[in-house]
Design a protein around this motif. Structure first.
Motif, PDB file in Angstrom:
ATOM      1  N   ALA A 136       0.854  -1.201   0.000  1.00 16.15           N
ATOM      2  CA  ALA A 136       0.000   0.000   0.000  1.00 16.15           C
ATOM      3  C   ALA A 136       0.882   1.239   0.000  1.00 16.15           C
ATOM      4  O   ALA A 136       1.859   1.320   0.755  1.00 16.15           O
ATOM      5  CB  ALA A 136      -0.918   0.004   1.213  1.00 16.15           C
ATOM      6  N   SER A 137       0.544   2.198  -0.848  1.00 18.83           N
ATOM      7  CA  SER A 137       1.255   3.479  -0.867  1.00 18.83           C
ATOM      8  C   SER A 137       0.264   4.573  -1.251  1.00 18.83           C
ATOM      9  O   SER A 137      -0.649   4.351  -2.042  1.00 18.83           O
ATOM     10  CB  SER A 137       2.423   3.455  -1.855  1.00 18.83           C
ATOM     11  OG  SER A 137       1.973   3.202  -3.166  1.00 18.83           O
ATOM     12  N   GLN A 138       0.461   5.763  -0.677  1.00 15.79           N
ATOM     13  CA  GLN A 138      -0.458   6.867  -0.935  1.00 15.79           C
ATOM     14  C   GLN A 138       0.053   7.729  -2.078  1.00 15.79           C
ATOM     15  O   GLN A 138       1.228   8.092  -2.131  1.00 15.79           O
ATOM     16  CB  GLN A 138      -0.642   7.719   0.321  1.00 15.79           C
ATOM     17  CG  GLN A 138      -1.768   8.732   0.201  1.00 15.79           C
ATOM     18  CD  GLN A 138      -2.149   9.332   1.540  1.00 15.79           C
ATOM     19  OE1 GLN A 138      -1.358   9.314   2.483  1.00 15.79           O
ATOM     20  NE2 GLN A 138      -3.365   9.851   1.651  1.00 15.79           N
ATOM     21  N   GLY A 139      -0.846   8.032  -3.015  1.00 17.32           N
ATOM     22  CA  GLY A 139      -0.516   8.887  -4.140  1.00 17.32           C
ATOM     23  C   GLY A 139      -1.211  10.228  -4.046  1.00 17.32           C
ATOM     24  O   GLY A 139      -1.802  10.574  -3.017  1.00 17.32           O
ATOM     25  N   ASP A 140      -1.163  10.993  -5.130  1.00 12.20           N
ATOM     26  CA  ASP A 140      -1.749  12.330  -5.142  1.00 12.20           C
ATOM     27  C   ASP A 140      -3.277  12.301  -5.080  1.00 12.20           C
ATOM     28  O   ASP A 140      -3.896  13.228  -4.553  1.00 12.20           O
ATOM     29  CB  ASP A 140      -1.316  13.082  -6.409  1.00 12.20           C
ATOM     30  CG  ASP A 140       0.174  13.370  -6.414  1.00 12.20           C
ATOM     31  OD1 ASP A 140       0.777  13.423  -5.313  1.00 12.20           O
ATOM     32  OD2 ASP A 140       0.745  13.533  -7.510  1.00 12.20           O
ATOM     33  N   HIS A 141      -3.872  11.238  -5.635  1.00  9.82           N
ATOM     34  CA  HIS A 141      -5.336  11.214  -5.745  1.00  9.82           C
ATOM     35  C   HIS A 141      -5.967  10.015  -5.029  1.00  9.82           C
ATOM     36  O   HIS A 141      -7.127   9.702  -5.259  1.00  9.82           O
ATOM     37  CB  HIS A 141      -5.746  11.203  -7.215  1.00  9.82           C
ATOM     38  CG  HIS A 141      -5.186  12.349  -8.005  1.00  9.82           C
ATOM     39  ND1 HIS A 141      -5.610  13.644  -7.807  1.00  9.82           N
ATOM     40  CD2 HIS A 141      -4.229  12.392  -8.962  1.00  9.82           C
ATOM     41  CE1 HIS A 141      -4.946  14.447  -8.628  1.00  9.82           C
ATOM     42  NE2 HIS A 141      -4.107  13.717  -9.334  1.00  9.82           N
ATOM     43  N   ILE A 212      -7.559   3.162  -5.340  1.00 11.18           N
ATOM     44  CA  ILE A 212      -8.844   3.576  -4.779  1.00 11.18           C
ATOM     45  C   ILE A 212      -8.790   5.081  -4.603  1.00 11.18           C
ATOM     46  O   ILE A 212      -7.890   5.617  -3.949  1.00 11.18           O
ATOM     47  CB  ILE A 212      -9.142   2.879  -3.443  1.00 11.18           C
ATOM     48  CG1 ILE A 212      -9.309   1.375  -3.651  1.00 11.18           C
ATOM     49  CG2 ILE A 212     -10.404   3.467  -2.796  1.00 11.18           C
ATOM     50  CD1 ILE A 212      -9.571   0.597  -2.382  1.00 11.18           C
ATOM     51  N   SER A 213      -9.748   5.774  -5.185  1.00 11.30           N
ATOM     52  CA  SER A 213      -9.759   7.229  -5.177  1.00 11.30           C
ATOM     53  C   SER A 213     -10.057   7.772  -3.785  1.00 11.30           C
ATOM     54  O   SER A 213     -10.690   7.112  -2.959  1.00 11.30           O
ATOM     55  CB  SER A 213     -10.822   7.737  -6.161  1.00 11.30           C
ATOM     56  OG  SER A 213     -11.031   9.116  -6.017  1.00 11.30           O
ATOM     57  N   ASP A 214      -9.594   9.009  -3.536  1.00 13.86           N
ATOM     58  CA  ASP A 214      -9.929   9.692  -2.280  1.00 13.86           C
ATOM     59  C   ASP A 214     -11.384  10.126  -2.255  1.00 13.86           C
ATOM     60  O   ASP A 214     -11.941  10.429  -1.200  1.00 13.86           O
ATOM     61  CB  ASP A 214      -9.065  10.937  -2.103  1.00 13.86           C
ATOM     62  CG  ASP A 214      -7.668  10.577  -1.609  1.00 13.86           C
ATOM     63  OD1 ASP A 214      -7.515   9.531  -0.961  1.00 13.86           O
ATOM     64  OD2 ASP A 214      -6.734  11.343  -1.908  1.00 13.86           O
ATOM     65  N   GLY A 215     -12.015  10.183  -3.438  1.00 14.04           N
ATOM     66  CA  GLY A 215     -13.383  10.670  -3.531  1.00 14.04           C
ATOM     67  C   GLY A 215     -14.401   9.623  -3.177  1.00 14.04           C
ATOM     68  O   GLY A 215     -14.088   8.515  -2.750  1.00 14.04           O
ATOM     69  N   GLU A 216     -15.685   9.963  -3.404  1.00 16.83           N
ATOM     70  CA  GLU A 216     -16.788   9.052  -3.125  1.00 16.83           C
ATOM     71  C   GLU A 216     -16.865   7.992  -4.205  1.00 16.83           C
ATOM     72  O   GLU A 216     -16.324   8.121  -5.287  1.00 16.83           O
ATOM     73  CB  GLU A 216     -18.114   9.837  -3.119  1.00 16.83           C
ATOM     74  CG  GLU A 216     -18.215  10.848  -1.995  1.00 16.83           C
ATOM     75  CD  GLU A 216     -18.460  10.205  -0.656  1.00 16.83           C
ATOM     76  OE1 GLU A 216     -19.090   9.131  -0.614  1.00 16.83           O
ATOM     77  OE2 GLU A 216     -18.036  10.758   0.364  1.00 16.83           O
ATOM     78  N   GLN A 217     -17.585   6.913  -3.890  1.00 19.30           N
ATOM     79  CA  GLN A 217     -17.853   5.883  -4.871  1.00 19.30           C
ATOM     80  C   GLN A 217     -18.601   6.453  -6.065  1.00 19.30           C
ATOM     81  O   GLN A 217     -19.458   7.307  -5.932  1.00 19.30           O
ATOM     82  CB  GLN A 217     -18.766   4.798  -4.269  1.00 19.30           C
ATOM     83  CG  GLN A 217     -18.053   3.645  -3.619  1.00 19.30           C
ATOM     84  CD  GLN A 217     -19.063   2.652  -3.163  1.00 19.30           C
ATOM     85  OE1 GLN A 217     -19.647   2.789  -2.105  1.00 19.30           O
ATOM     86  NE2 GLN A 217     -19.304   1.637  -3.948  1.00 19.30           N
ATOM     87  N   LYS A 218     -18.280   5.925  -7.249  1.00 13.94           N
ATOM     88  CA  LYS A 218     -19.064   6.266  -8.432  1.00 13.94           C
ATOM     89  C   LYS A 218     -20.337   5.456  -8.428  1.00 13.94           C
ATOM     90  O   LYS A 218     -20.361   4.310  -8.007  1.00 13.94           O
ATOM     91  CB  LYS A 218     -18.255   5.951  -9.700  1.00 13.94           C
ATOM     92  CG  LYS A 218     -17.058   6.867  -9.896  1.00 13.94           C
ATOM     93  CD  LYS A 218     -16.376   6.553 -11.216  1.00 13.94           C
ATOM     94  CE  LYS A 218     -15.213   7.487 -11.452  1.00 13.94           C
ATOM     95  NZ  LYS A 218     -14.539   7.202 -12.744  1.00 13.94           N
ATOM     96  N   GLN A 219     -21.426   6.020  -8.949  1.00 12.04           N
ATOM     97  CA  GLN A 219     -22.698   5.309  -9.000  1.00 12.04           C
ATOM     98  C   GLN A 219     -23.039   4.967 -10.446  1.00 12.04           C
ATOM     99  O   GLN A 219     -22.578   5.618 -11.348  1.00 12.04           O
ATOM    100  CB  GLN A 219     -23.794   6.180  -8.402  1.00 12.04           C
ATOM    101  CG  GLN A 219     -23.573   6.457  -6.914  1.00 12.04           C
ATOM    102  CD  GLN A 219     -23.607   5.225  -6.050  1.00 12.04           C
ATOM    103  OE1 GLN A 219     -24.327   4.265  -6.348  1.00 12.04           O
ATOM    104  NE2 GLN A 219     -22.834   5.200  -4.992  1.00 12.04           N
TER     105      GLN A 219
END
Length: 219
Positions: A136-141, A212-219
């Motif tokens: 696991a590593s954290q990226g910009d998004h 996995i994006s920092d944002g919400e799930q896409k619907q």
């Protein structure tokens, strides 16, 4: 896909029940050809049931509208270890991991992703005891994850094919399955705003990478 696969279950269940009844009642009472034909019918019905069940699983991913919530991936990996406990023991597998974060998403779907990828590493292990590492590593998004194994590997020409529903690289006699697992992983990860890819060489193990994006799930 959901409606069609759901509606097909009942007639297929009837076909399966009657072919199995034929096998039980008339095996050895007709001739060798009849026994063989009945077994083909039984096997085909069982295979179709597995495919229909897999199609339902795939279609449910898209239908699931569970709101995103914080998901502790350390707990997810612990659940996967518990679910696959027997397979770990039988294969003498060793699973290691980097510290895993908490992300926003669908807990049950993320369990599916990790369980499918780790389960594949156990299944396609070759002659060696499986060694699996979750990175696991954290990226910009968002976060990037890897699931790396020392299994039989995948030829590069099949990299795109493995993520397509019902596409399998091995016969049932070699490895069981319907070819649904990686297609489900791809769909789930895309709904979490990410993407999945693979790097591998035949006989040299496989690394699946997904985000996995920092944002919400896409619907």
């Amino acid at each position: 896909a959901y409606v069609a696969s759901h509606d097909l279950q009942e007639p297929l269940r009837m076909i399966s029940s009657y072919t199995q009844l034929l096998s039980k009642r008339y095996k050895g009472k007709l001739d060798a050809d009849a026994d063989e034909f009945i077994q083909y019918a039984v096997g085909g019905a069982v295979r179709m049931q597995a495919l229909i069940k897999s199609l339902l699983t795939y279609s449910r991913v898209t239908r699931d509208r569970t709101p995103a919530e914080p998901v502790n991936l350390e707990e997810v990996l612990s659940d996967v270890r518990s679910n696959l406990k027997v397979a770990f023991e039988e294969s003498q597998a060793k699973v290691t991991s980097d510290p895993l974060p908490t992300v926003r998403g669908n807990r049950m779907q993320l369990i599916q992703v990790f369980q499918n990828l780790i389960g594949n590493a156990l299944k396609f292990r070759g002659d060696r005891a499986p060694r699996i590492h979750v990175g696991a590593s954290q990226g910009d998004h968002g976060w990037e994850f890897t699931v790396e194994d020392n299994g039989i590997g995948i030829d590069q020409q099949f990299f795109d094919r493995i993520f397509v529903i019902f596409q399998r690289l091995h016969a049932n006699q070699e490895y069981e399955g319907t070819g649904i697992g990686l297609a489900v992983c791809k769909k789930i990860i895309e709904q979490h705003g990410g993407h999945i890819s693979v790097a591998s060489e035949t006989g040299m193990g496989t690394i699946f990478t997904f985000t996995i994006s920092d944002g919400e799930q896409k619907q």
